[in-house]
Design an enzyme around this catalytic site. Sequence first.
Site, mmCIF file in Angstrom:
data_model
loop_
_atom_site.group_PDB
_atom_site.id
_atom_site.type_symbol
_atom_site.label_atom_id
_atom_site.label_comp_id
_atom_site.label_asym_id
_atom_site.label_seq_id
_atom_site.Cartn_x
_atom_site.Cartn_y
_atom_site.Cartn_z
ATOM 1 N N ASP A 571 0.835 -1.196 0.000
ATOM 2 C CA ASP A 571 0.000 0.000 0.000
ATOM 3 C C ASP A 571 0.873 1.251 0.000
ATOM 4 O OD1 ASP A 571 -2.541 1.490 0.456
ATOM 5 O OD2 ASP A 571 -1.539 1.997 2.339
ATOM 6 N N HIS A 574 4.669 4.113 -3.405
ATOM 7 C CA HIS A 574 5.505 5.210 -3.890
ATOM 8 C C HIS A 574 5.944 6.146 -2.778
ATOM 9 C CE1 HIS A 574 1.245 6.187 -4.113
ATOM 10 N NE2 HIS A 574 1.581 7.418 -3.834
ATOM 11 N N ASP A 692 -10.526 0.984 -4.911
ATOM 12 C CA ASP A 692 -10.614 2.415 -4.637
ATOM 13 C C ASP A 692 -10.938 3.216 -5.899
ATOM 14 O OD1 ASP A 692 -8.194 1.937 -5.830
ATOM 15 O OD2 ASP A 692 -6.968 2.781 -4.220
#
Length: 1565
Positions: A571, A574, A692
């Site tokens: 999760d 980045h 999402d």
Amino acid sequence: MSRYSTPVQPEHPPFMVWNLDLNEDGTTPHDKSFIRLPSVLNQSCAIRFRILVGSSASIDATLHTNYPLDGSAYVRTKFHQKKFNFDDETELICEFRIQRPGPYQYYVTYKSIDADADDCTDCISSERDSIPTLERIYRMFRDRRTPTSYFLVDPQLTLAGQHLPLDGIALQSVSPKWLGLMKNWSPHLAASSKMGYNMLHFIPMQQRGGSDSPYSLYSQLELSDDLFDEKLTAREKEQQLRMAILEMAHKHRMLAVTDMVWNHTAYNSDWLRDHPEAGFNLENSPHLRSAYELDAALAQFTRDLPRYGFDRMVTTIEQVDLLMDGVKDHVIQPLRLWEYYAIDVEAAVGAVSDAWDAEAVEVSEGDKTKLESLTGDARSEWLRAYVIGARSHTLSTRFGRTIDPARTVSVLRVVASNNKDEALGYLRKLLDLINLPYYREYDADIATIRKNIHERVKYERLDRGSWKYGKPVDDSYKIVDPLFTTVEPRDASIPDDRLHLANNGWIWGGNPLDNFAGPQSKAYLLREVIVWGDCVKLNYGTKPEDNPWLWEHMRQYTLGMARAFHGFRIDNCHSTPIELAEYLLDEARKVNPNLYVIAELFTGSEDTDRVFVQRLGINSLIREAMQAWDANEMSRLAHRHGGRPIGSLAVDCLGEPGFFTDDENGGIRVDGVVAPLSASLPHAIFFDCTHDNEVPAQKRTMQDALPNSAIVALTACATGSNRGYDELYPELLNIVHESRRYAVLDDPLSVGLGEAKSRLNRLHTEIAQYQEVHVHYESEFVTIHRVHPVTRHGVLMVAHCAFKGATETAPFNNPKLYGTAVKPELAYRLHSKAPDAEKPSGSGDGLLHGLPSHLEKLGEPGIFQRKDDHGLYTELRLPEGFGPGSILVVRTELVDFKPNLDWKIRTRADDAVSRLGLDALNAVLYRCDAEERDTIGEGTYDVPGLGPLPYCGIQGWYTHLRHIIPNNDLGHPLCDHLRQGSWALDYVVRRLHGYTEYYPSIAPLSAWFEERWALVKRVPNFLMPRYFALTVHTAYRALIRRAMHLMPGRVVNSSRFTRQLALTSIQLVGHVDSTALRPVCADKARSSLSAGLPHFTTHHMRCWGRDVFIALDGLLLTTGRFDEAREHILAFGSTLKHGLIPNLLDAGRFPRYNARDATWFWLQAVQTYCNHGPEGLGLLDTPVPRRFPDGEAFVPWDGDQAFSKSSTVAELVQEIMQRHAQGISFREWNAGPQLDSQMRDEGFNIDIRVDFKDTGFVSGGNRWNCGTWMDKMGSSEKAGIRGVPGTPRDGADVEIVGLQKSALRWLASLSKMGKFPYDGIKTAGGAEVLYSEWDRLVQESFEKHFWVPLSPSDDEEYHVNTALVNRRGIYRDTYGSSHEWTDYQFRPNIAVAMVVAPELFDPNHAMVCLHKMYAVLAGPMGMRTLDPADMRYRPNYDNSNDSDDPLVAHGINYHQGPEWLWLTGYYLRARHQFMRQAVATRSKGPEFAHALRTVYHELHAHMVNLKHHISNAPYAGLPELTNKDGSYCKDSCETQAWSSGCLLMALHDMVHLEQKVHQLVSTSN
């Protein structure tokens, strides 16, 4: 015709060796910056790195990798070393077996010599000067290291004992809290399994924090209590989870993946009370203090709104603007944030005043001078930098920016002449100037703060999609979300600064590799962070020692999940510190080596994505179909995320039989296939909708759920979906606030997409190996065709997308599938049950339900057999009612296709070529246009849009295929042409049939092609390039293997480069009808050596005396072609006339004798053959029929006198020596325009003599002819040079004198041993001269007459005309020419003499001259034929130049600067010989080893450009010459006999050096 049965195909895939060619400097090629090794069940593999010998990285090259070569546990920071070996004398190889998955790093270390300015310049002017090229090899090596590169090995995923390829993954995301109690999961898992999913992704199931978000974890080490109906310990919960996942794998056949949340923790995590240092607080991150103060002030402003007269309900933009005025007046101004930016002037002045009387720091004289030279702003800026010094500044304390009092005092004393008051006054002004940019920075930052707050408030209060819409501005819904959390300590003694922790979030467009909470960032102060108010950002640092408790806590969390799950989804990857993710994934792979890792990256950069993929070992990057805005974009995404074009070439054609040397198992050789690593993108997992993303009903239409899902399912990569997508949930579910649970689906196939999605998922997994893909977009339709690369079975899908505005009548052209049978698989259309239905059925029961819908099973498509100009095809017509929301899937199969065609093509090629000789190989592989027309009457194949092939044979096709195949260039003109028809196939067989008359052994190969072409012609035209390429490639490799078998020897087979050079022997030795070695000859003499292609091919222009014998030792002797070498020696010997070997042979019919050097190169070839040929000196006794019986008079070739008398080779040799000794003078037979249309009459007069009085040199020629290899005759009337040689070189030529000396030395030696029947000659005056005497005369004369000394004072000793010297420290090109100044021209012919008669040269003089040749004459590939400093230097040859310039017209400058390659071979041999001699004289022990290795490297470094050229040249050879600095010359032969031959001889000479170097390297190792 021969036919061969097809062998049984092996059950298991072969051992694969994946090869990576590194750059010259050892770095990885940019297009291979992402290296992924695919995982194939039951297939072992290795990785091989290769460096060219001579490249800058080839000395002591060592690979360092953290792949555990010794079988030990993987440690990311532990690098193992492995030397590159010398198995191949022009290539270095380092290879190792791959036995475990994961991300690995490597780099290369090597040694190199620093370049010196003198290395490439003529810097030697006196005997005292050192020789740079010699001194260079004694310089100490410098250690070099390449940047780190990466390779990724895919995990081996297995499901129920079967391999699950990554492209077969069908994943579904689920929320554990919506699944309910873990003990009740089984029906849900069964439903997912029935839907065809083979992997479930669980969003986090740990205990949730105060917000109840599953991504805001309260405790990472314990599962959520609401998954269980009884109180359990953390360990008991984990055990139940493992049991559930085991049941999932074994009973429901699904693997499990979970989210890993490493970047933050819940704001109320209990452990934060004990470990507030785990976050970014004001103690460990004091730079955040200003941001915290602003954040706290904004929170207080929220509480005080009524006091300032603001309404808590904000519903208009005017209210937002008023609120922002309040922020300015009541938050920003009172905070006085400017104090964090500026220097406190009064405090600074006071500190300087206090320091004034202390011992001052002295200002350097340089600084004083600098200060005095500056004025205005430049002076102020210099002073600012000086008084602040090296002090860094962050916004951590008010007035934290200070000056250095002591330094300030020192400089003020200079400025104010030691006057304190004046100095302090000046300082105040200076500080005001210094503060100006800081105030400007503050103003800009405040403007940014206000803008960001305004935009956030406007969105949250006025946008209906915001969670604060319609909510009051109060403590629960603050004016802006807080960027900081304050935790309550368990220990009251903990300072407050330690308790204020930065919350996590993200920054729009930020660099994911930057830590936005770090001291270099002002993101929190500027309110750039889009915050997650329920999550505290964790402060890891970059290594475990930076925050030991936190790293260990997360390690335990990670290990627990790795033991339970088959994979991770990282999760917020980045924003996760990359060093942390590396560490935790390394730990996870210790307990689960085949861990499957996926992640979503929002970096906005493919290069940055690649950094994460490489370092973390991400196996699949999440890609989202819902990001597409129309059908065209959907098609682009499907094309982008997987597969290769239908009919691709690369995979099947690049592999070559080879072997792997298994050092870990005693160096045994493992047979396998060697294939280059191809460039690739990171692997994708393509989601129809993630958990999402908004669902189709929100972003497009509900009906689009089906075509969207079908497009994803047919994409050649892993695929993903979200629970609820198939059931047609009406909207994206809020993972925080949603409390309903998934409904148990007894028959999931009857709900929503149900049956269609189940079949699509199963189809996706089934066709994982269908790696060839065609994606087509048309109007509202997307068509995807997936095809298996071997069986050619396929699946074609048509989707009618249902983006908003889609219509029933969108145009669509029915697909035409040539040569293809079609079988319907499925066809569906998704309908809404009620118009504009928005509410799901079953609302109010506490369960999640989808929108009312109807999945219509459509009728079968129309399938029609048609025919057009391209052949038979199947037309596919869409079913009735194929409106928006429809999909059609059909299976495809090629008609009349042999399923094992690939295997059939790749077999029995070696059998088909097993009887071919080298002459037949010439016909099969090569033959340029003129040769072909001369023999079988048909020329090279002309490809439309490309032009004629370089060769008629297989090499002609392969010249293009070797570039088409690795680049999969299906748009190449050759591929276009192959798709148009089978003409190329017919041509290949037709010409082979034509040659069976000459070479019956070609018949089996012709039959092999015919058999395969018959099968290939059945395939549809779009597959023709693939199977043509595969067939030609297979044949080509078999032909090359056959050629190498027939040309044995250490040199030929020592490397790729020597093999390529040796193949030019086959290129250039062949049969043509118009000429041969004799007018009438047996088969052996039918083949002759062409001087070069494509210009010297047929009739009298094919076979040249000097060219043949310059090339003979390399092309024929080193390749073991002794019979052909012998035939050429005897054939030319048979035409001996006037004591000369002819320049042009013309099969002995009308030979021409205008070359003074051909005879001496023939003598050198006889000597070399006697030294290396199988019969040795027996050659000298061989009888040779004489074309001209008396050696003088011309007789017709077909008359009785021709060949009526014989001489032995020894007698021919003696005749040559005797005729030269007595003097040769004649006029060419048939002299005049009919013989040479350009030559002046005087040029036909041939005169050769020997100066026995002074030098013993052979000399000859005149100013109107050119008797050496530099034989360009002027032909331009316009320029006034017709009949004027460009380079007459009359007199004694240096290379001829060297060849003469070599012959004399040899004959004197043979005579002394009694192995030659003559001991000398008689001069024209009747004096007898022994060969030993003549040899001694030349030896004593050479240096005195050819050396041009470094000092003019020595000129008289060396017979030098000082006025004519252009360059010193060289050997003259000629001696005694009619134009004396040409004697002193610096040319590379010296190298020939150095090689054949090294004893002539003073070793030190030779080394000086060799350096100057390197610095002045050596080009990138060839040797400049004239000194660039010479006034006649013209380096660009253009034979069509029609100017009036007498120095270039009609290419008269052929030898006046253009760079000839054959001389490079001699230059390298000379350099090798004299360098090695110098090293042996000067060095011993370690210094000798060092120097010898450097010599070896330097020689190969000189050949790097040649290696690259021959690998890419259309004619697969080395050219005759290049223009200036290696540039292409259009008038050069593309492949020249002596260019390759001389290089082969250079490599032959180096064999002993290579052995010695290898021995030294092995000893040092």
